[in-house]
Design an enzyme around this catalytic site. Structure first.
Site, short mmCIF file in Angstrom:
data_model
loop_
_atom_site.label_atom_id
_atom_site.label_comp_id
_atom_site.label_asym_id
_atom_site.label_seq_id
_atom_site.Cartn_x
_atom_site.Cartn_y
_atom_site.Cartn_z
N LYS A 257 0.82 -1.21 0.00
CA LYS A 257 0.00 0.00 0.00
C LYS A 257 0.85 1.26 0.00
CE LYS A 257 -0.74 -0.55 4.89
NZ LYS A 257 -1.62 -1.15 5.85
N ARG A 258 2.13 1.12 0.27
CA ARG A 258 2.99 2.30 0.22
C ARG A 258 3.23 2.74 -1.23
NH1 ARG A 258 3.87 -0.28 4.35
NH2 ARG A 258 3.45 0.80 6.28
#
Ligand code: GLU
Length: 496
Positions: A257-258
């Site tokens: 998700k980064r």
């Protein structure tokens, strides 16, 4: 091997957070395979780890999978002949299975305390020995073990893993996968609270639900040897194993998700059509044939064959997803496009959430778009507003880091209401020691692209978790690249 049984496949997500695109990916291949063989596709909720389970997560999994168009033949909400389909309702099955292995001498009770195990770990680390359980309780006399348990002494149940020798299984996509038993600990099957570990529950359920093909992500490969051992210990027929490649970021690291939004809800909220997302996932490691990239789910099912699968890490490339989405949008009829927009944002449910924020800011109906436009747009352009990202005396890199920490804090808290967001944010500002007015301006600009907007947390609440987090991450990227403010000029010293 499972060839003569009617095909039954499953996905078994754990309800621990937002519905992940990886779940949709694995669901798609299970679904396509089931439908191409006339088999059944089952949804099972693996919620044995109650410390990680989140109450809203199970419903979000249902909503997200239905939104992409993958529905299941059996599952917690639709029932079926092998229910219940939620592991927290199946505890007795796991206890019975563990007892069966204890009685057969294939498993044993382990009374080692946390304290002993911690000391063992420290000793192994000091001796640079392989870490793992030293099988201290493996040869306890069964009668003594039964007595100690009957007297209420806390214990876990462990599998008697062979001490050495290869443990193999045939992966239908990868060939034989082998690991030496030496590397495998005597796996805990039942914890001291009587609840099963993932391994026990997963195998017992796959067996009881008559799963013929286990199609899951690559990250489970190292668990499969344990599962194979469990099937052997029980004397059950194994399913066929398929481990799908991990989805990757453009830099080839595991999708995270980064680097990308990983929640299916992000794609829904940012205006990706479900058929485009499914098609995109269908191109991940799988080829329709020729160089054809655009195909429907029905078309994928009609030619489905595992031979079309390749394992080189498929890249989750947002540009390609947007390109596919564009193709789908362009071929909609005007009527269908109107329906898609209504489903997305122009529906009464969304407007009823949004209007309380905009109502008092509107003098004429034609003010509405101007006042609310950032609820209907994608990523924002911050070029004209970056001065508002400054926090006095804090380096931009530190500000960016703090914004990302806030995103993590939002993720850690269940719920997405204004009140919760307000609490989390206030605690964050206080801990940083920043002035609230500076921090809130920064957040307002990050989330709306403007210096004036309806209430910050109400706005975040309506924008939704996914779009808010995406904008905060994007803003953090911009902030991190801002030049550090020049040091204040030294006060002029008077010449003597
Ligand atoms: N509960 C596991 C998960 O969250 C299931 C893995 C499997 O399919 O065996 O993905």
């Amino acid at each position: 091997m499972a060839n003569d049984r009617p095909v039954r496949v499953r996905i078994a997500p754990s309800p621990t957070g937002d519905p992940h695109v990886g779940t949709a990916y694995i669901a798609l291949f299970n679904y396509a395979f089931a439908k191409s063989t006339g088999g059944k596709f089952i949804l099972r909720i693996e919620d044995t780890d109650q410390t990680r389970a989140r109450s809203d997560s199970e419903r979000m999994i249902y909503d997200a999978l239905r939104w992409v168009g993958l529905s299941w033949d059996e599952g917690p909400d639709v029932g079926g002949p092998y229910g219940p389909y939620r592991q927290s309702e199946r505890s007795q099955h796991y206890k019975d299975a563990a007892s069966k292995l204890l009685d057969a001498g294939k498993a044993y009770r382990c009374f080692c305390t946390e304290d002993r195990l911690a000391k063992l770990r420290i000793q192994q680390q000091a001796e640079k020995a392989t870490l793992g359980y030293d099988r201290h309780c493996r040869d306890l006399d069964p009668a003594e073990s039964r007595n100690r348990a009957a007297q209420g002494e806390a214990c876990v149940v462990r599998l008697k893993v062979p001490v050495s020798g290869p443990i193999d299984f045939q992966d239908q996509l990868r060939g034989v996968v082998s690991r030496d038993a030496k590397e495998i600990d005597d796996q805990v099957l039942l914890k001291s609270d009587g609840l099963p570990t993932y391994h026990l529950a997963n195998v017992v359920d796959d067996h009881m639900m008559q799963i013929t093909h286990v199609i899951r992500a690559e990250e489970w490969i190292s668990s499969t040897q344990k599962h194979v051992l469990l099937y052997e210990a029980f004397g059950w027929e194994q399913p066929q194993w398929f481990h799908m490649p991990l989805l990757r970021n453009t830099d080839k690291s595991k999708i995270s998700k980064r680097k990308h939004p990983v929640s299916i809800n992000y794609y829904r909220d940012s205006g990706i059509l479900p058929q485009a997302l499914l098609n995109f996932l269908g191109t991940m490691g799988w080829s329709f044939g020729g160089d054809r990239e655009k195909f429907t789910l029905a078309e994928m099912i009609s030619v489905f064959d595992w031979k079309r699968m390749s394992l080189g890490g498929p890249v989750f490339d947002l540009a390609k997803l947007t390109w596919l989405n564009e193709q789908y949008i362009h071929e909609l009829t005007t009527e269908q496009l109107a329906d898609a927009l209504i489903d997305w944002r122009f529906n009464k449910e969304f407007l009823l959430k949004l209007l309380p924020l905009a109502h008092k800011r509107i003098k004429r109906l034609d003010d509405f778009i101007g006042v609310t436009e950032f609820f209907f747009t994608g990523d924002l352009d911050y070029a004209a507003v970056t001065t508002h990202f400054a926090i006095p005396d804090v380096a931009p890199k530190e500000v960016a880091k703090a914004v990302l920490e806030l995103v993590e804090k939002y993720e850690a808290r269940e719920g997405w209401e204004a009140k919760t967001l307000d609490e989390v944010t206030q605690a964050w500002v206080t801990a940083l020691g920043w002035k609230t007015k500076h921090a809130f301006m920064l957040l307002r600009v990050a989330v709306t692209g403007r210096t004036t907007s309806p209430g910050l947390f109400e706005t975040m609440g309506v924008l939704g978790k996914e779009i808010t987090r995406r904008r905060l991450r994007k803003a953090a990227e911009v902030i991190a690249k801002l030049p550090a403010p020049a040091a204040a000029p030294a006060p002029a010293t008077k010449s003597p």
